[in-house]
Design an enzyme around this catalytic site. Structure first.
Site, PDB file in Angstrom:
ATOM      1  N   LYS A  16      30.871-100.752  26.488  1.00 43.20           N
ATOM      2  CA  LYS A  16      31.770-100.207  27.522  1.00 43.20           C
ATOM      3  C   LYS A  16      30.820 -99.121  28.341  1.00 43.20           C
ATOM      4  O   LYS A  16      30.147 -98.388  27.838  1.00 43.20           O
ATOM      5  CB  LYS A  16      32.849 -99.161  26.599  1.00 43.20           C
ATOM      6  N   LYS A  48      33.822-104.336  28.760  1.00 42.91           N
ATOM      7  CA  LYS A  48      34.774-103.349  29.740  1.00 42.91           C
ATOM      8  C   LYS A  48      33.688-102.519  30.691  1.00 42.91           C
ATOM      9  O   LYS A  48      32.858-101.891  30.207  1.00 42.91           O
ATOM     10  CB  LYS A  48      35.466-102.420  28.928  1.00 42.91           C
TER      11      LYS A  48
HETATM   12  C1  PBG Z   1      39.572 -94.092  26.629  1.00 42.70           C
HETATM   13  C2  PBG Z   1      39.646 -95.057  27.587  1.00 42.70           C
HETATM   14  C3  PBG Z   1      39.393 -95.323  28.980  1.00 42.70           C
HETATM   15  C4  PBG Z   1      39.751 -96.592  29.165  1.00 42.70           C
HETATM   16  C5  PBG Z   1      40.337 -97.194  28.260  1.00 42.70           C
HETATM   17  N1  PBG Z   1      40.325 -96.476  26.997  1.00 42.70           N
HETATM   18  C6  PBG Z   1      39.085 -94.503  29.797  1.00 42.70           C
HETATM   19  C7  PBG Z   1      37.492 -93.914  29.932  1.00 42.70           C
HETATM   20  O1  PBG Z   1      36.944 -94.075  29.071  1.00 42.70           O
HETATM   21  O2  PBG Z   1      37.428 -92.939  30.590  1.00 42.70           O
HETATM   22  C8  PBG Z   1      40.030 -97.103  30.777  1.00 42.70           C
HETATM   23  C9  PBG Z   1      40.781 -98.112  30.967  1.00 42.70           C
HETATM   24  C10 PBG Z   1      41.130 -98.467  32.346  1.00 42.70           C
HETATM   25  O3  PBG Z   1      40.543 -98.074  33.235  1.00 42.70           O
HETATM   26  O4  PBG Z   1      42.148 -99.288  32.520  1.00 42.70           O
HETATM   27  N2  PBG Z   1      38.241 -93.934  26.117  1.00 42.70           N
END
Ligand code: PBG
Length: 326
Positions: free
Chosen positions: A198, A251
């Site tokens: 991520k 992601k």
């Molecule tokens: C939580 C999380 C996030 C997303 C999914 N889980 C946000 C982040 O890491 O700031 C983002 C998903 C999206 O942008 O659709 N940690």
């Protein structure tokens, strides 16, 4: 080459990549109250939903043949320990019980996001400690101290009925900690879908409005990945596989297709990709101006993620795409 492109029937016969509703996962944002359906301003068609409304939305998803839901929560209150994340009566725990009690939703997988950022008063994905230094206040996201709370959250969500738990916090060692806690709680059958790679991405902006989870200070670059690093992404995945991840999630998706492709080449685990909020908002902004054809652009964005190697896709377009595919 043109001989096989001449008609729709020929193109269909030789098509290499397909989309189907069962491989789409739809995110839902659960909030307290009743009859609440509050649109997220930067994400047309995406809402904060009270549980009664979320159940209606889930029924629509089941009827469309969508594979599952990814549940996020907006708690009534936030604190430093993220109590709302692991509370037996937390918003997602309540939502899971409502979904699991509804026989019309049996075909849907209820996937629970495991993270603390929606529940901490400071908006970070882990526990924060502060210290005074001569040059001002410093803060550190305490990786190891956060693991116990993440594990507790995962157990609580699985006990409430989650079919899969999906840690998105990016703390080191969380998959192992969660597996151990699930097994100790006799939740040995609950799979872990790890957001293995991520990236610290600008494309999460609209989500932070939807989930009210923007960090109050600093940013997430000390725990989420640097967008420049493909090899490091493979190390992240290696570690999660070793710790017992059952499924992998990459992601964002669109700007990181090369990472998806490389992960698919190297790993045998089921692999998903999350087409994140900013990818959705960006396309919608162009649709609103008449600059892109909505259906074609949406389907092309999803097909590209599949072609790169994702078995399934988490996307805010799940319902719209499933309607077209049906
Ligand atoms: C939580 C999380 C996030 C997303 C999914 N889980 C946000 C982040 O890491 O700031 C983002 C998903 C999206 O942008 O659709 N940690």
């Amino acid at each position: 080459m043109r001989r096989l492109r001449r008609t729709a029937a020929l193109r269909s016969l030789v098509r290499e990549t397909h989309l189907h509703p069962g491989a789409l996962i739809y995110p839902l944002f659960l909030c307290p109250g009743e009859g609440v359906r509050k649109e997220v301003s930067s994400m047309p068609g995406v809402f904060n939903l009270s549980i009664d409304e979320a159940v209606k939305e889930a029924e629509a998803c089941a009827a469309l043949g969508i594979g599952g839901l990814l549940l996020f929560g907006l708690p009534a209150e936030k604190d430093e320990q993220a109590s709302g994340a692991w509370d037996t009566n937390g918003i997602v725990q309540q939502g899971l019980r409502a979904i699991k009690a509804n026989r019309r939703l049996d075909s849907l997988l209820a996937i629970a996001d495991v993270c603390l950022c929606e529940y901490t008063s400071h908006g970070h994905c882990g526990i924060v400690s502060r210290s005074q230094m001569p040059d001002g206040e410093h803060f550190v996201v305490e990786n190891d101290a956060s693991l116990a709370l993440l594990a507790k959250t995962a157990v609580s969500l699985a006990q409430a009925g989650a079919d899969i738990v999906a840690p998105s916090d990016m703390m080191d060692g969380r998959v192992g900690a969660i597996r151990e806690a699930l097994d100790a709680a006799e939740l040995t059958e609950t799979p872990i879908m790890s957001y293995a790679a991520k990236f610290a991405s600008a494309f999460y902006g609209p989500f932070r409005e939807a989930a009210d989870s923007a960090p109050q200070f600093g940013d997430r670059r000390s725990y989420q990945m640097d967008g420049a690093n493909l090899r490091e992404a493979m190390r992240e995945i290696d570690l999660d596989v070793a710790e017992g991840a059952d499924l992998l999630l990459m992601k964002p998706a669109g700007p990181y297709l090369d990472v998806i492709c490389e992960a698919r080449r190297r790993f045998e685990l089921p692999l998903g990709a999350y087409q994140v909020s900013g990818e959705y908002s960006m396309l919608h902004a162009a649709f609103a101006r008449g600059w892109l054809e909505p259906e074609r652009a949406m389907m092309e964005s999803l097909l590209s993620i599949r072609r790169a190697g994702a078995d399934f896709i988490v996307t805010y377009f799940a319902k719209d795409a499933a309607k077209l595919l049906g």
